[in-house]
Write an enzyme that holds these catalytic residues in place. Structure first.
Site, mmCIF file in Angstrom:
data_model
loop_
_atom_site.group_PDB
_atom_site.id
_atom_site.type_symbol
_atom_site.label_atom_id
_atom_site.label_comp_id
_atom_site.label_asym_id
_atom_site.label_seq_id
_atom_site.Cartn_x
_atom_site.Cartn_y
_atom_site.Cartn_z
ATOM 1 N N ARG A 59 0.836 -1.212 0.000
ATOM 2 C CA ARG A 59 0.000 0.000 0.000
ATOM 3 C C ARG A 59 0.865 1.254 0.000
ATOM 4 O O ARG A 59 0.550 2.237 -0.667
ATOM 5 C CB ARG A 59 -0.953 0.012 1.189
ATOM 6 C CG ARG A 59 -1.938 1.174 1.104
ATOM 7 C CD ARG A 59 -3.011 1.106 2.151
ATOM 8 N NE ARG A 59 -2.463 1.244 3.495
ATOM 9 C CZ ARG A 59 -3.186 1.155 4.602
ATOM 10 N NH1 ARG A 59 -4.485 0.928 4.531
ATOM 11 N NH2 ARG A 59 -2.628 1.298 5.783
ATOM 12 N N LYS A 89 -2.993 6.788 1.421
ATOM 13 C CA LYS A 89 -2.719 7.123 2.829
ATOM 14 C C LYS A 89 -1.755 8.304 2.880
ATOM 15 O O LYS A 89 -0.559 8.163 3.134
ATOM 16 C CB LYS A 89 -2.159 5.911 3.574
ATOM 17 C CG LYS A 89 -2.305 6.018 5.086
ATOM 18 C CD LYS A 89 -2.079 4.675 5.761
ATOM 19 C CE LYS A 89 -2.027 4.803 7.264
ATOM 20 N NZ LYS A 89 -3.343 5.020 7.885
ATOM 21 N N GLU A 134 -15.705 6.209 6.817
ATOM 22 C CA GLU A 134 -14.668 5.581 7.639
ATOM 23 C C GLU A 134 -14.518 6.424 8.898
ATOM 24 O O GLU A 134 -15.156 7.462 9.026
ATOM 25 C CB GLU A 134 -13.351 5.528 6.858
ATOM 26 C CG GLU A 134 -12.865 6.897 6.427
ATOM 27 C CD GLU A 134 -11.772 6.867 5.352
ATOM 28 O OE1 GLU A 134 -10.944 5.946 5.365
ATOM 29 O OE2 GLU A 134 -11.760 7.783 4.510
#
Lengths: 279, 279
Positions: free
Chosen positions: A52, A146, A178
């Site tokens: 990621r 992120k 979220e």
């Protein structure tokens, strides 16, 4: 933070490590990161976190200047050198590095840091009695990456704490997204539903979804409405440094009679059982 | 950046000044800033910049740890100590400072830095022939506050440069907002129109709007459509480190026959005439 950290190829004393004032990570919030926890002092889901990080970096025209093996080796070294007592929380930060003009950066000179600390221990009460969330309308920009952008997260945190909330739940036009630093699942008739779009797909979220399916629990990844959340049988959160946490209240709405439900408890049990060095 | 800077109460060598790796400005992009230029080596519109910094800080639960006089004194000292040759560009950065848990900060220990450098000189061609913009759909989060969040700005910059653009113009659902680091004005029938909502109100923008009105040029501050922009007689930008810059192309649309127009030229002239130590 522990006494020793990694910065741009070197293990340094954290107290003397710093980034230049013209780092574009500081001047423009331009960077990406990962947070990893250990089980048995070994980084959990490291491959997924590194993958990621690489994806986040690519989207931001950055390159992670180390591979998974080197990152694993550095983490091991930091855990030993810092004499981590229980489990570690590891933070990997990658920025564009120094900028001459405050708007461009040289992809060849990024700032790449790895920090470790003792993993913050949540109280047993959190897992046994569940937690409360408060709701804020917020759609993160570039949510699937992120990035360092946690302006709203940091800004809304004190008011959440004042109100006794564990985290802030972000919603947008009635859609559940979220939380501050976690993903959300609802349980309805024994099946799980969790948002899929316009959010960061957490590594623990992905792990738990897969684990549930392997154990015969149905998982739907799709848009989730606030109405579905309010009428859910159970709600829980997943996050790297929180594992699986039952939610028993969202603003003024009690969830599942205000107590952690059976499916959440089963997921928590399955989670720790699935890890060789679980809690 | 010049050799000497100010950081948390001290004048330091820039090369040895840095922020800790757990600064919430770095870990979470949590901070605000200002960019100021000098005319005659004196900070221009300093009171306005400091007022905006205070407003930005308050919104982010931060406090500017110095008043206007102290900031002016520090800027003067840095300009002298760094032997700035022409004019200075000053950057003031305020973050939440070190964070123990990466999500909270102590308002009493902010990171407060003042950096100076030679003011980047735009070429004469920019002012005489005008510049091109490219358009990107982007609504900044918390747009009215000058936060460190420039993710989209930094990310879209290289492609703008490849396409020969001076800046990126942000639009949202057909509404013209602002540019990467500047505000936009259009001229129609001798009057100015400039956006007012969902943008950062630039100090140069405000100064130019007031200056124009003082000189009998009508100024409307209101929502501006892309259609109005495309059919404008003239377009120009304002920014602290750019002053007033004519725009002659937006994506593939030539503005005003591809040359700076008379009202823009008049505004540029009025701008420099209004400053005791103008260009």
């Amino acid at each position: 933070m522990a006494s020793w950290c990694y910065l741009n190829g070197k293990i340094l004393e954290t107290a003397s490590a710093g980034v230049a004032l013209n780092d574009i990570g500081l001047l423009r919030g331009y960077g990406v990161f990962e947070v990893i926890r250990t089980f048995g002092k070994r980084p959990f889901l490291l491959a997924e976190h590194v993958a990621r990080l690489q994806k986040s970096a690519a989207f931001m025209n950055l390159t992670v200047p180390a591979g998974e093996d080197q990152i694993r080796h550095t983490i091991d070294e930091l855990i030993k050198k810092n004499a981590i007592a229980s489990e570690a929380q590891i933070r990997i930060v990658l920025t564009g590095g120094p900028s001459k003009d405050s708007i461009t950066f040289d992809p060849n000179t990024p700032t790449f840091a790895i920090l470790v600390s003792e993993l913050p221990q949540l109280s047993q009460e959190v897992f046994e009695k569940g937690v409360a969330l408060i709701v804020t309308e917020n759609q993160r920009q570039i949510p699937h990456i992120k990035t360092l952008d946690y302006l709203t997260a940091v800004r809304t945190w004190p008011s959440a704490k004042v109100r006794g909330a564990f985290e802030v739940l972000y919603t947008c036009d009635g859609t559940v997204l979220e939380c501050t630093t976690s993903n959300i699942f609802v349980v309805k008739n024994g099946a799980l539903v969790t948002p899929k779009e316009r959010i960061l797909l957490g590594t623990t979220r992905n792990y738990v979804a897969e684990l549930a399916q392997k154990n015969g629990i149905e998982v739907e990844e799709r848009a989730l409405s606030m109405q579905e959340l309010s009428s859910a049988d159970e709600v829980f959160l997943t996050a790297t440094n929180k594992d699986v946490v039952p939610v028993v209240r969202v603003d003024d709405t009690a969830i599942g009679g205000g107590e952690p439900g059976p499916t959440t408890k089963r997921i928590m049990k399955l989670f720790y059982e699935s890890i060789p060095y679980g809690r």
